[in-house]
Design an enzyme around this catalytic site. Structure first.
Site, PDB file in Angstrom:
ATOM      1  N   ASP A  38      -5.295  11.432  -4.514  1.00 45.01           N
ATOM      2  CA  ASP A  38      -3.989  11.902  -4.079  1.00 45.01           C
ATOM      3  C   ASP A  38      -3.466  10.998  -2.968  1.00 45.01           C
ATOM      4  O   ASP A  38      -4.209  10.614  -2.062  1.00 45.01           O
ATOM      5  CB  ASP A  38      -4.094  13.346  -3.574  1.00 45.01           C
ATOM      6  N   ASP A  40       4.774  16.670  -9.076  1.00 46.30           N
ATOM      7  CA  ASP A  40       5.636  16.321  -7.944  1.00 46.30           C
ATOM      8  C   ASP A  40       7.088  16.131  -8.362  1.00 46.30           C
ATOM      9  O   ASP A  40       7.973  16.111  -7.513  1.00 46.30           O
ATOM     10  CB  ASP A  40       5.136  15.021  -7.286  1.00 46.30           C
ATOM     11  N   HIS A  94      -1.724   5.529  -1.872  1.00 48.47           N
ATOM     12  CA  HIS A  94      -1.107   4.435  -1.121  1.00 48.47           C
ATOM     13  C   HIS A  94      -1.187   4.652   0.380  1.00 48.47           C
ATOM     14  O   HIS A  94      -1.013   3.710   1.149  1.00 48.47           O
ATOM     15  CB  HIS A  94       0.358   4.270  -1.552  1.00 48.47           C
TER      16      HIS A  94
END
Length: 1556
Positions: free
Chosen positions: A529, A648, A532
């Site tokens: 999750d 999302d 980045h």
């Protein structure tokens, strides 16, 4: 042979190539070979990798050196490799270096995991995955999970993604975890306490019984703000004690919180700012409050400023005490340095006093001077403080913008949550820091900042920063994200502070390691999750931990870097298997289709990538469809997990329309990668299922449930029936090898996606009519364009569309996540086209010899519809493709799938091609593989030309294969070659027709090709480029095998480089329409004959060597004596072509006249005897023949037919009565005797007829032997009798008729060659193998004898005395000391008419060193070679003149005609340009003398030689001519006037490899 062959991938290493951002993916079980690219060959390269050695565990920081294997011997490094057997999934680093460079390049490889499911533990291919995401908190008690998860199974999914199963934080977000180690207690019903064990058992049950793989998330970068452990271990977050750089941001955050409280309490009403923000005026009021009350109150700039008074006072004290700056620190450089206060207190910054003392120096020690210096410092500090103030104003400006932007989104924007009035629960902006204490005034809050026991609990929240560098940690020092309010903050989560290693935060690392171990123990994979924002080194460490427990860990990640380049940093370092890609990122159907094409698969009709021979490197197309499965490792994009919607994403029904659910999902399902969705999409839930706010449960599976039942679903719910069909189709396409993709944008709403199987040539075509706009409110086209589908439609796999139904309208259920009952899918599966309700008409529009296209006219392809066709080639085409594949099996077993036996095999195809080709001669191979345009034109043809593009370099297969080598790896199906093949059969016919017209085995190969092409012409045109290439590659590689098998063992067992060079022998050696060589004696055995096609008479057809391509390849300009015999040793003797070499030697022997052999042969009839060196090269080749060929000495007894019995004879052609025949040994003796007697004649037909540029004196040819030295000398200043033979051509520059390099006198290489010949004849006579010991000549009116032995001794005794330029300036042997400009070299000539020419540094002395090394003192020779290396050596060739020479010019331009005497019309041909062939002699000389100097010197020289030759290897690989050029301009630059491939260039380089 089994199809399950070892798969090998070759990674070519190139110097200074850093590939850390390049993704290389491999499968488990593959072998990876590292091979040296040309830039590393000849260097001592070491390769290291952290892939574990056998029996060892993986440690990311432990590297092992790999051992090199060189299967082909030691002559070069083109086949050297080291290898890894990849049995363990994960990410592995490699690096390499050479010499003292530890790391001169490197990168990563990612080994994909093997996923298994089912009771039989079968392999689930990554592209077969269909995944569905579940919010774990919505699954209820663990006992209810099977009923709820069954929806995924019945919908055709084979993988489930669970959001985290741990105890959630206070926000109830699925990704804000209160305790990473404990199972969410909500999963346990009353009276039970389920643990991870029960979860693991369920996961195993799903895997074995349902064939479903389970993965879950890991969240490493934050924890819930209410996590009990973070309160006990606040050092695990960013707080004001361990991260004091955040103090100013915390102060601002508290001030904004108090602003929230004041707004909620209506304290800003007088300023026009109510709690309810409703318009632009209120936004302006927010800005006013910030600038007038908040920012001035907190004075953030003070955290970065200097306290001036105390600083200046300290400086004053130092000056008064006479302090001096520390010069070691300042290095005498002025400039004031400010030291940031590490505790970030107000006015805490300090001045580096050494820099102050260096910068503000008083002119004396007087109080006044000190005061002036202090004032000067005061003023500078005020400037610095002002700069900090201005910078903070900029930060505050950005902070105000971000705050207002946040308010606009959350409270005003239509697409935002519209939170309503500002309250303490819904503050004006989310707080950036935790505040676990009682609310007080701002002033009281700020006092806590300096109380460590409280300040350690002010923890920074996590979030994300739009457009930020994902490799930067925005909470670390140096980042201004928190002060500028740029963080989109997650107020329920605390950002975790790991430090750089476990020792920096032991509790956190240990806690997260346990978390990872729990996850890896029970789940087949993890989803990283917010990858980045996860520190890379942390993710590396945790994934390494996970892979210890689960070696085949499947790793999925979401990355929002905005760059594939940056994506690859994460993918390669972490070993990410699949990256989440969102269909919702597409704004229209066109973009959605583009994503399908982007995320996987080859284009339809893609080329079959041939396997590599074990020894072959990139771009040279010596390829084969071999059993080894060896291919180049090519960069790839990250494997995609392409989702129609993620948890999302905003709700697609809200953004697009309910009707788009099915077609967009179908488009995603047709992608050649992992596909999937999120639970709720298929049930058509008309809102986003929030990971934070959703608390309802998912419905359970009940086949009998009614549409109006909110807690149950079945195939009639939403698009579940359609998704089941799509998932089944997706899995079938992947498992059956449908790995080619074509996307057709039919119109603005219709996307057709084709998946194609390259072995069976079946296709599945899905036509999807999207509905990004609601059809009830949007006007769609009524007319749908017809579709043209090539092939025969076997069935309609499915046709489905979303329809309205009478089941009530959507009403949100309070307990269950329910969808819209008013929609369902109307679906038919596996029906015939005639039964379709979507297709109105299907007809054949084109059914020609190679086309079968069906036109589809749609009737009810309404928005929201999908139809998928299964398409085969029409039966005839399918049969023809199967037959082609059947015949290709002889080249590779990979063609077995889809092959069909040929029921009516033409006789020619019944014989394996290798058997047919075994009868070809190497002369036939010249025709089959090569022959440039002028050679082809001599036969009345030419190279194939593609209009509006260009012609191939060769008429033979190499012409095509050179081009295809660039097209094939890129699958450039739009290339003009591919277009030409699709448009017609011209190229196909050209290839076979140019061979069919020949007799013998060559004609048989043509017939074989014609028979194969007969099938090829009748398959669909889009497949022709692929199969045409496959046939040619098979023929080409078989030809190469045959070629090498007919050559010497040196070539057969040689390296790739050796083989490539050896092909130059075939490239240059051929027979044209008109024999280039004069006839040989009829008594000579094994002379080839043919029937003249014009006269029908028998004629000799000996192979001759072209001097160079394309300029010297045909007609009278094909054969040159000098070129032939410089090239003959390498191209004919070293390659084992002894018979052809014999014939060439004897043919030229027959043309001897005046004691010379011709320069331009002109078939002997038009020969010119104007060169002094060709006869010596001829003699050297005879010597080499006798030495290298078994029983080669017999050539001396071979009969030679003399074309010119006397100097004044007309040429005696075959059939002339009384032809003079002599043994070769007598011809040799005549040549030697004529030189000793002295050759002096005028060329026959002297004048413009034979040379339009030469002056009259130039036609006088002289070649004699000096009585005293034994040196051969001759020539004059008007001719050029050596290889440096450029004659001036420019009237404008007045160099016409003047040779640029006459080299009259004794040229050094001729002296060396003559010494070699004389020495050899002396040795032969002593062994009784040569009948002559001396030469009879007339001297001073008497007949005298001169012995060969005497001649040999004279040259030996006089060479260094006359050729070596000594370091001794008073050397008595030096006749022209005034002309010496370089010492320690060997002269280029002796006795030139222009004495200064003798002293020019040129590479010719290297030739003498190789052929007559006994002439040279070892130490002198070595130093002279060193000077040549420094001054003359270029990247590919040797400069033909010292660059220090006043007439040096390294750029050859034969078209330039100006008034510059030295360069006009290419006058500088040999005055600087870098010729390739001398480099062979230079390197051979280096090797010879290095060996004399000892092992160490020799090894260093071998290293040098390999390094130099690597450049030739590069050129050979990249050249479409597959040769080495005649010359280059200075520094290796391309010369357009050079031959692209030159015989002697290839030959001398091959000789070097033979010498090593």
């Amino acid at each position: 042979m089994s199809l399950q062959t070892k798969q090998v991938r070759v990674l070519v290493l190139n110097d200074m190539e850093q590939l850390g951002r390049t993704l290389f993916r491999l499968d488990q079980g593959f072998e990876l070979q590292f091979r040296l690219g040309p830039t590393l060959q000849g260097k001592h390269v070491h390769v290291h990798t952290n892939y574990p050695a056998p029996g060892k565990h993986f440690d990311r920081h432990t590297f092992q050196a790999l051992a090199w294997h060189n299967p082909m011997g030691r002559e070069d490094d083109s086949d050297k490799f080291c290898t890894l057997d990849l049995q363990i999934a994960g990410s592995y680093q490699y690096y390499f270096g050479h010499g003292h460079e530890e790391k001169s390049g490197g990168g990563y490889i990612v080994v994909d995991p093997v996923l298994r499911a089912g009771a039989d533990n079968h392999h689930v291919h990554l592209d077969c995955i269909t995944i569905q995401t579940y919010l774990s908190k919505c699954l209820g008690h663990l006992d209810d999970w099977p009923a709820r998860l069954r929806v995924a199974k019945e919908s055709g999914y084979n993988m489930i993604h669970f959001t985290p199963l741990q105890t959630l934080g206070i926000s109830r977000s699925c990704y804000s975890l209160a305790d990473q180690l404990s199972l969410n207690p909500e999963f346990s019903p009353p009276g039970k306490n389920y643990t991870w064990t029960e979860v693991g058992e369920l996961v195993q049950k799903l895997k074995k019984e349902w064939n479903m793989i389970c993965i879950t998330d890991v969240v490493y970068n934050h924890t819930a703000a209410n996590s009990p452990w973070i309160k006990e271990h606040p050092e695990c977050g960013y707080n004001l004690v361990n991260s004091p750089h955040l103090r100013s941001a915390w102060v601002l955050d508290r001030a904004i919180w108090h602003m929230t409280c004041n707004m909620a309490d209506a304290k800003y009403a007088a300023m026009g700012l109510p709690a309810q923000v409703q318009n632009e005026g209120h936004l302006n009021a927010i800005r006013s409050v910030l600038w007038e009350q908040v920012f001035p109150k907190v004075k953030l700039w003070e955290f970065f400023q200097v306290k001036i008074e105390s600083t200046v006072e300290e400086f004053r004290t130092l000056l008064t005490e006479g302090a001096k700056p520390n010069q070691k620190k300042t290095e005498g450089k002025q400039g004031l340095k400010i030291i940031q206060d590490p505790k970030f207190r107000r006015f805490g910054n300090k001045v580096d006093m050494d820099s102050a003392l260096e910068t503000f120096v008083p002119h004396s020690r007087s109080p006044q001077a000190i005061l002036e210096a202090c004032n000067w410092l005061w003023g500078r500090l005020e400037e610095i403080n002002k700069e900090q103030y201005q910078q903070m104003l900029q930060h505050q400006e950005q902070a105000a913008n971000c705050i207002v932007g946040n308010v606009v989104y959350e409270r005003l924007a239509d697409h935002g949550p519209k939170l309503g009035p500002v309250t303490r629960k819904d503050p004006i902006v989310t707080r950036y820091f935790t505040f676990p204490f009682e609310e007080k005034s701002l002033e009281e809050d700020l006092l806590m900042m300096d109380q460590p026991d409280k300040a350690r609990h002010f923890l920074a929240h996590n979030g994300w920063v739009m457009g930020d560098d994902p490799l930067r940690n925005f909470a670390e020092p140096g980042s201004n994200v928190y002060i500028r309010r740029e963080l989109i903050c997650w107020g329920d989560s605390v950002k975790l502070r790991y430090g750089n290693k476990p020792e920096d935060c032991p509790y956190l690392w240990a806690h997260m390691q346990k978390y990872t171990e729990i996850t890896a123990k029970h789940f087949a994979g993890v989803r990283l999750d917010n990858c980045h924002s996860t520190p890379l080194h942390v993710a590396e460490y945790m994934l390494d931990v996970a892979r210890v427990l689960r070696p085949s860990l499947y790793v999925v990640a979401e990355l929002f870097t905005g760059s594939e380049d940056l994506d690859n940093v994460f993918v390669t370092k972490l070993g990410i298997t699949s990256l989440v890609r969102e269909a919702m990122s597409a704004g229209d159907s066109h973009e959605e289709g583009r994503l399908v094409y982007r995320y996987g698969g080859e284009p339809v009709g893609a080329f079959v990538q041939p396997s590599l021979r074990p020894q072959v490197l990139y771009s040279w197309p010596i390829l084969e469809f071999c059993y080894s499965g060896t291919l180049f490792l090519v960069p790839s994009i990250a494997h995609a997990m392409f989702l129609d919607v993620t948890h999302d994403n905003e709700c697609p029904i809200q953004l697009r329309s309910a009707y788009d659910s099915l077609p967009s999902s179908a488009i995603v399902s047709m992608a050649c990668c992992c596909s999937g969705s999120t639970r709720g999409y298929d049930e058509m839930v008309p809102h986003q299922i929030s990971v934070v706010k959703e608390e309802r449960f998912y419905p359970k599976w009940n086949p009998e449930a009614k549409a109006s039942t909110p807690g149950e679903v079945n195939l009639k719910t939403g698009i579940i029936a359609g998704k089941l069909a799509l998932n089944k189709m997706h899995q079938e396409l992947a498992s059956k090898g449908f790995n080619q993709v074509y996307v057709d944008q039919v119109d603005e709403d219709i996307v057709a996606v084709t998946r194609h199987c390259p072995s069976t040539h079946q296709s599945v075509v899905a036509v999807c009519r999207t509905a990004f706009h609601n059809p009830k409110h949007h006007q769609y086209r009524k007319e749908v364009p017809p579709m043209f589908i090539p092939g025969k439609i076997e069935e309609v796999i499915l046709e489905a569309r979303i329809i309205d139904r009478q089941a009530g309208t959507y009403k949100k259920c309070e307990k269950y996540i329910n969808g819209m009952p008013e929609y369902t899918v109307e679906i038919k599966e596996h029906i015939q086209l005639k039964d379709s309700g979507v297709v109105k008409h299907a007809g054949v529009t084109s059914k020609g010899s190679s086309e079968f296209v069906q036109e589809i006219i749609f009737e009810r392809l309404t928005p929201g519809s999908v139809i998928a066709f299964r398409v085969s080639l029409d039966p005839k085409a399918q049969g023809l493709v199967g037959v082609i594949r059947h015949h290709l099996i002889q080249f590779s077993p990979k063609y077995k799938p889809g092959s069909l036996p040929d029921q009516h095999t033409p006789p020619i195809l019944e014989t394996p091609l290798a058997q047919i080709m075994s009868k070809l001669t190497l002369g036939d191979m010249n025709m089959l593989l090569f022959r440039c345009d002028s050679e082809e034109q001599e036969d009345g043809g030419g190279c194939y030309n593609i209009p509006s593009w260009t012609s191939f370099k060769y008429g033979g297969l190499q012409g095509l294969l050179s081009v295809m080598a660039d097209i094939r790896p890129k699958n450039d199906l739009g290339h003009p070659v591919c277009d030409n093949l699709r448009q017609g059969d011209w190229m196909i016919d050209y290839v076979s027709n140019r061979l069919v017209c020949h007799s013998g085995a060559l004609g048989e190969v043509g017939k074989w090709l014609k028979a194969m092409f007969h099938y090829l012409k009748h398959i669909p045109r889009y497949l022709i480029p692929c199969y045409f290439d496959a046939i040619l590659v098979g023929v080409y590689t078989t030809a190469l095998d045959t070629t090498f098998n007919k050559m010497s063992s040196f070539v057969q067992n040689g390296s790739t480089f050796v083989k490539l060079l050896a092909l130059g022998s075939v490239q240059m050696g051929g027979v044209g329409s008109f024999p280039a060589l004069p006839p040989l004696s009829l008594e000579l055995p094994d002379v080839p004959y043919r029937l003249n096609k014009d006269t029908g008479k028998k004629e000799q057809c000996c192979i001759s060597l072209a001097a160079g391509l394309p300029h010297f390849s045909s007609g009278i300009f094909r054969c040159w004596g000098r070129d032939t015999f410089i090239a003959l040793r390498g191209l004919m003797l070293v390659t084992g072509r002894h018979l052809e070499a014999r014939n060439i030697i004897l043919a030229f022997a027959g043309t001897l006249r005046h004691g010379l052999i011709p320069n331009l042969l002109g078939e002997g009839i038009c020969a010119r005897f104007n060169c002094r060196d060709a006869v010596w090269w001829w003699l050297q080749c005879i010597q080499d023949y006798c030495t290298l060929v078994p029983e080669g000495i017999a050539i001396l007894r071979c009969p030679v037919v003399r074309m010119y019995p006397h100097d004044d004879s007309e040429p005696q052609v075959s059939g002339t009565p009384s032809l003079l025949t002599q043994p070769l040994c007598d011809v040799i003796h005549e040549a030697m005797q004529r030189h000793m007697q002295g050759i002096d004649f005028r060329e026959r037909n002297a004048g413009p007829k034979i040379d339009m540029h030469m002056k009259d004196e130039g036609f006088n040819v002289v070649a004699k032997v000096h009585r005293d030295t034994g040196f051969v000398y001759g020539g004059n200043r008007f001719n050029c009798g050596t290889w440096m033979d450029k004659m001036g051509e420019s009237d404008k520059a007045r160099n016409k008729g003047m040779p640029a390099t006459p080299r009259d006198g004794s040229a050094v290489e001729i002296v060396g060659l003559s010494k070699s010949a004389v020495r050899w004849l002396v040795e032969l006579h002593k062994k009784g193998l040569f009948p002559h010991s001396s030469m009879k000549i007339h001297r001073d009116g008497k007949e005298v004898k001169v012995s060969y032995e005497e001649w040999n001794h004279k040259i030996l005794a006089n060479f260094e005395r006359n050729f070596y330029v000594s370091h001794d300036e008073k050397d008595p042997n030096e006749k022209h000391p005034d002309l010496v400009h370089k010492r320690g070299i060997y002269k280029d000539s002796h006795g030139a008419s222009s004495p200064w020419c003798d002293y020019q540094l040129r590479p010719n002395f290297c030739i003498a060193m190789v052929v007559a090394p006994e002439l040279f003192t070892v130490e002198r020779a070595w130093k002279a070679l060193g000077i040549a290396e420094k001054k003359l050596l270029g990247p590919l060739g040797m400069k033909t003149l010292d660059p220090d020479d006043m007439v040096y010019c390294g750029v050859y331009d034969n078209a330039l005609d100006n008034d510059n005497y030295n360069v006009a019309r290419g006058f500088n041909y040999h005055q600087g340009p870098e010729w390739l062939w001398p480099i062979g002699y230079f390197l051979r000389a280096k090797l010879y003398f290095a060996k004399k100097l000892g092992k160490e010197t020799y090894e260093q020289t071998v290293y040098l030689v390999k390094s130099i030759l690597s450049q030739h290897y590069v050129h050979l690989e990249r050249s479409s001519w597959k040769g080495l050029p005649e010359l280059t301009n200075e520094n290796g630059q391309y010369c357009p006037f050079s031959c692209e491939s030159q015989a002697w260039s290839i030959s001398t380089v091959l000789e070097v490899l033979h010498d090593i």
